[in-house]
Design an enzyme around this catalytic site. Sequence first.
Site, PDB file in Angstrom:
ATOM      1  N   GLY A  48      -5.762   7.255  -9.718  1.00 19.48           N
ATOM      2  CA  GLY A  48      -4.818   7.008  -8.628  1.00 19.48           C
ATOM      3  C   GLY A  48      -3.350   7.109  -8.969  1.00 19.48           C
ATOM      4  N   ASP A 103      -1.503   2.571  -9.553  1.00 17.86           N
ATOM      5  CA  ASP A 103      -1.212   3.027  -8.181  1.00 17.86           C
ATOM      6  C   ASP A 103      -1.030   1.852  -7.230  1.00 17.86           C
ATOM      7  OD1 ASP A 103      -3.894   2.311  -8.328  1.00 17.86           O
ATOM      8  OD2 ASP A 103      -4.651   4.074  -7.265  1.00 17.86           O
ATOM      9  N   ASP A 106      -4.381  -4.622  -5.640  1.00 12.72           N
ATOM     10  CA  ASP A 106      -4.982  -5.163  -4.424  1.00 12.72           C
ATOM     11  C   ASP A 106      -5.357  -6.618  -4.706  1.00 12.72           C
ATOM     12  OD1 ASP A 106      -6.178  -5.206  -1.905  1.00 12.72           O
ATOM     13  OD2 ASP A 106      -8.038  -4.347  -2.614  1.00 12.72           O
ATOM     14  N   LYS A 134      -0.279  -5.383  -2.712  1.00 15.08           N
ATOM     15  CA  LYS A 134      -0.667  -6.043  -1.450  1.00 15.08           C
ATOM     16  C   LYS A 134      -0.668  -7.538  -1.710  1.00 15.08           C
ATOM     17  CE  LYS A 134      -3.778  -2.457   0.342  1.00 15.08           C
ATOM     18  NZ  LYS A 134      -5.204  -2.108   0.530  1.00 15.08           N
ATOM     19  N   PHE A 155      -5.679  -0.500   4.327  1.00 12.24           N
ATOM     20  CA  PHE A 155      -6.049   0.602   3.442  1.00 12.24           C
ATOM     21  C   PHE A 155      -5.087   1.782   3.616  1.00 12.24           C
ATOM     22  CE2 PHE A 155      -8.595   4.215   2.007  1.00 12.24           C
ATOM     23  CZ  PHE A 155      -9.045   3.724   0.793  1.00 12.24           C
ATOM     24  N   VAL A 156      -4.576   2.285   2.492  1.00 13.53           N
ATOM     25  CA  VAL A 156      -3.645   3.421   2.536  1.00 13.53           C
ATOM     26  C   VAL A 156      -4.156   4.581   1.685  1.00 13.53           C
ATOM     27  CG1 VAL A 156      -1.565   2.053   3.026  1.00 13.53           C
ATOM     28  CG2 VAL A 156      -2.268   2.424   0.651  1.00 13.53           C
ATOM     29  N   ASP A 162      -6.748   7.873  -2.773  1.00  8.27           N
ATOM     30  CA  ASP A 162      -7.767   8.619  -2.042  1.00  8.27           C
ATOM     31  C   ASP A 162      -8.579   7.758  -1.095  1.00  8.27           C
ATOM     32  OD1 ASP A 162      -9.165   7.206  -4.179  1.00  8.27           O
ATOM     33  OD2 ASP A 162     -10.898   8.403  -3.636  1.00  8.27           O
ATOM     34  N   ARG A 168      -5.531  12.617  -2.026  1.00  8.46           N
ATOM     35  CA  ARG A 168      -4.632  12.387  -3.174  1.00  8.46           C
ATOM     36  C   ARG A 168      -3.445  13.341  -3.168  1.00  8.46           C
ATOM     37  NH1 ARG A 168      -7.314   8.827  -6.647  1.00  8.46           N
ATOM     38  NH2 ARG A 168      -9.564   9.110  -6.858  1.00  8.46           N
TER      39      ARG A 168
END
Length: 178
Positions: A48, A103, A106, A134, A155-156, A162, A168
């Site tokens: 990521g 990346d 979470d 987040k 969710f992004v 991805d 990506r």
Amino acid sequence: MQTIQLHDKHFAPYIDATTIEARIIALAQQIDLDYAQERPLFIGILNGSFLFAADLFRHLKIEAEISFIKLASYKGTSSTCNVITAIGLEEDLSNRHVVIIEDIIDTGKTLHSFMQELKNRSPKSIKIASFLTKPSALQYPIVADYIGFEIPNKFVVGYGLDYDGLGRNIPALYQLSE
Ligand code: 5GP
Ligand code: MG
């Protein structure tokens, strides 16, 4: 920017490429100031972070090194909890200033587990640069030192992130539509 579709889901424009680039330049300038003369080793976590790592590293002016790893999780033998181990980390970290490039943080589980392994290799210092965090999803005591953007718990995709393998290569960030 328009809504996009990846597999079965739709995503709406969230952060454009120009805004992302400006933020990364600012982060690179901050890192330049913090690590002048230190020759830090950046460790990018695949897959990521590959675009964020490339862009952040490209904008640094200090002497610095970069390496990439993959994290693999496997079940520990005696417990049900997953152990995360780094694949491809060949560098000697003792006496190195290390900056992890991730990346997105979470729950923080991935990095929390990786940090334990990293500390065993006795680096001089460890900092974390995460493109996204987040805060409302965080469940582990992980604090990023350099943050691109704090985002809500949605969710992004895009800019390296991805959805089931796709998205990506999209240069901007998109958010899952309700
Ligand atoms: P954590 O261990 O912090 O809960 O999870 C981190 C990993 O979950 C990230 O490296 C990423 O692979 C995945 N992840 C968490 N949130 C998102 C998201 O909004 N979009 C995408 N594409 N991946 C995410
Ligand atoms: Mg990841």
